[in-house]
Write an enzyme that holds these catalytic residues in place. Structure first.
Site, PDB file in Angstrom:
ATOM      1  N   GLY A  17      -5.793  -1.790  -4.489  1.00 51.81           N
ATOM      2  CA  GLY A  17      -5.726  -0.458  -5.071  1.00 51.81           C
ATOM      3  C   GLY A  17      -4.961   0.488  -4.167  1.00 51.81           C
ATOM      4  O   GLY A  17      -4.215   0.056  -3.273  1.00 51.81           O
ATOM      5  N   GLY A  18      -5.139   1.776  -4.380  1.00 55.22           N
ATOM      6  CA  GLY A  18      -4.410   2.755  -3.584  1.00 55.22           C
ATOM      7  C   GLY A  18      -4.780   2.731  -2.113  1.00 55.22           C
ATOM      8  O   GLY A  18      -3.908   2.726  -1.238  1.00 55.22           O
ATOM      9  N   PHE A  19      -6.085   2.686  -1.828  1.00 56.48           N
ATOM     10  CA  PHE A  19      -6.534   2.734  -0.437  1.00 56.48           C
ATOM     11  C   PHE A  19      -7.487   1.583  -0.104  1.00 56.48           C
ATOM     12  O   PHE A  19      -8.218   1.646   0.877  1.00 56.48           O
ATOM     13  CB  PHE A  19      -7.240   4.062  -0.144  1.00 56.48           C
ATOM     14  CG  PHE A  19      -6.411   5.266  -0.465  1.00 56.48           C
ATOM     15  CD1 PHE A  19      -5.289   5.583   0.293  1.00 56.48           C
ATOM     16  CD2 PHE A  19      -6.726   6.071  -1.545  1.00 56.48           C
ATOM     17  CE1 PHE A  19      -4.516   6.682  -0.005  1.00 56.48           C
ATOM     18  CE2 PHE A  19      -5.954   7.174  -1.849  1.00 56.48           C
ATOM     19  CZ  PHE A  19      -4.849   7.483  -1.080  1.00 56.48           C
ATOM     20  N   SER A  20      -7.484   0.538  -0.919  1.00 51.73           N
ATOM     21  CA  SER A  20      -8.439  -0.542  -0.668  1.00 51.73           C
ATOM     22  C   SER A  20      -7.892  -1.888  -1.134  1.00 51.73           C
ATOM     23  O   SER A  20      -6.989  -1.954  -1.973  1.00 51.73           O
ATOM     24  CB  SER A  20      -9.771  -0.258  -1.374  1.00 51.73           C
ATOM     25  OG  SER A  20      -9.578  -0.203  -2.779  1.00 51.73           O
ATOM     26  N   ASP A  76     -17.754   7.408 -14.568  1.00 49.57           N
ATOM     27  CA  ASP A  76     -16.410   6.816 -14.664  1.00 49.57           C
ATOM     28  C   ASP A  76     -16.462   5.512 -15.448  1.00 49.57           C
ATOM     29  O   ASP A  76     -15.821   4.529 -15.087  1.00 49.57           O
ATOM     30  CB  ASP A  76     -15.847   6.567 -13.256  1.00 49.57           C
ATOM     31  CG  ASP A  76     -14.328   6.358 -13.277  1.00 49.57           C
ATOM     32  OD1 ASP A  76     -13.686   6.761 -14.267  1.00 49.57           O
ATOM     33  OD2 ASP A  76     -13.801   5.795 -12.313  1.00 49.57           O
TER      34      ASP A  76
END
Length: 354
Positions: free
Chosen positions: A179-182, A300
């Site tokens: 993902g973006g940061f993981s 979410d």
């Protein structure tokens, strides 16, 4: 580790085989820069060629049908006989139908030719439908192929791609997604002897300290909420630990298969019976989250956060990603308003507590 190494090697060999058949990313120069563009493989090119042939055959059949109409017999066999009989009896016919156009068919020949053209049209229609099904199947294969190409590329770029053991316990085996940061890795818990999913959170070194602290705060809040949840329709969270100054890891229940979002992109629709099963299981999880004390709101819930444990819609599902969730305690819940506002990373959601 040996099994994982073999699986990695096989995955790369399969991707190499599919590059020619399904397609690949090709680096092309655009002005002063280079960019990667997707090029379809020979399987798609063959299908496109056959569809062009079918279109050409249809046009040819339409042309032949128009010619056939022109050669259709203008008089019936009975009409010709009556005209011939009247002439033999010496009677004058005021109006006589013209003779048949040279080269025109008899009625039998006309209907035979017409039936043959209709059969050819029907066969082409069936072949076109089969090609459409084949194209849909190929597109699903291509989507999986592209996803695997990206996964392998990200795995090769990852600093955890050489089977490290984190926290003296979790042996990382292969990258599942990024993902973006993981990054999420399939791992093996050496203590509990089970497969787990290790989500490695990587903080940007260029972030300011307050931004890092805010990210860690939200991650710890998610962990504190998630760790207490125990339901068969909710992904379990086992552990959290620090890797270094700029990264930490959360350990989750391992679920083989894709999420509902990817399945919908592949298959477009879900039959009603399977959709009902998914909704029932989601409602079961939400009922559990609402009945525990204090209640938890996910905030979410979407197809991307619903895991299909068997990779299809006929099995069990599990809800994941509690990054936006909140505990409905007295501090952040006002029963008079019945609304709550939460945010993380610039995302804002306004939902009813009902």
């Amino acid at each position: 580790m040996e099994k994982s190494s073999i699986e990695k090697k096989e995955a790369r060999q399969k991707c190499m085989q599919n590059r020619l058949r399904l397609g690949q990313f090709v680096t092309q120069r655009v002005g002063a820069t280079f960019q990667e563009n997707w090029t379809d493989g020979h399987a798609f090119q063959e299908l496109a060629r056959r569809q062009e042939e079918i279109t050409a055959e249809r046009e040819e059949i339409d042309r032949q049908k128009k010619l056939l109409v022109k050669r259709r017999p203008s008089n019936s066999e009975g009409g010709r006989k009556r005209n011939n009989s009247a002439m033999h009896n010496g009677t004058d016919a005021t109006f006589l139908k013209p003779d048949a156009v040279p080269g025109s068919f008899s009625l039998q020949e006309y209907y035979e030719a017409d039936e043959i053209l209709k059969l050819r049209q029907s066969a082409l229609k069936k072949e076109d439908a089969d090609l459409q099904l084949e194209m849909e199947k190929l597109e699903r294969e291509r989507n999986l192929h592209i996803r695997e190409l990206k996964r392998i590329h990200n795995e090769d770029q990852s600093r955890f791609n050489n089977h490290p053991v984190l926290n003296d316990r979790y042996l990382l085996l292969m990258l599942l997604g990024k993902g973006g940061f993981s990054e999420v890795h399939k791992a093996f818990d050496l203590k509990e002897q089970r497969y787990v999913a290790c989500k490695v959170h990587q903080l940007n070194k260029d972030w300011k300290e307050d931004k890092k602290a805010n990210y860690i705060k939200h991650a710890l809040r998610e962990y504190n909420i998630h760790k207490s949840l125990d339901h068969p329709r909710v992904v379990k969270l086992y552990d959290v630990f620090e890797i270094d100054a700029n990264s930490f890891c959360t350990v989750l229940e391992y679920c083989d298969g894709h999420d509902l979002d990817f399945y919908l992109k592949q298959h477009k629709t879900i039959p009603e019976r399977e959709a009902r099963s998914i909704v029932m299981q989601v409602v079961s999880a939400l009922k559990y989250l609402n009945e525990i004390k204090p209640p938890v709101i996910h905030y979410d819930l979407k197809p991307g956060n619903i895991l299909l444990t068997e990779g299809n819609v006929c099995g069990e599902i599990k809800i994941t990603d509690f990054g936006l969730s909140k505990v409905m305690d007295e501090e952040n819940y006002n029963p008079d308003h019945g609304m709550d506002l939460t945010s993380q990373g610039g995302r804002y959601l306004l939902v009813s507590s009902a």
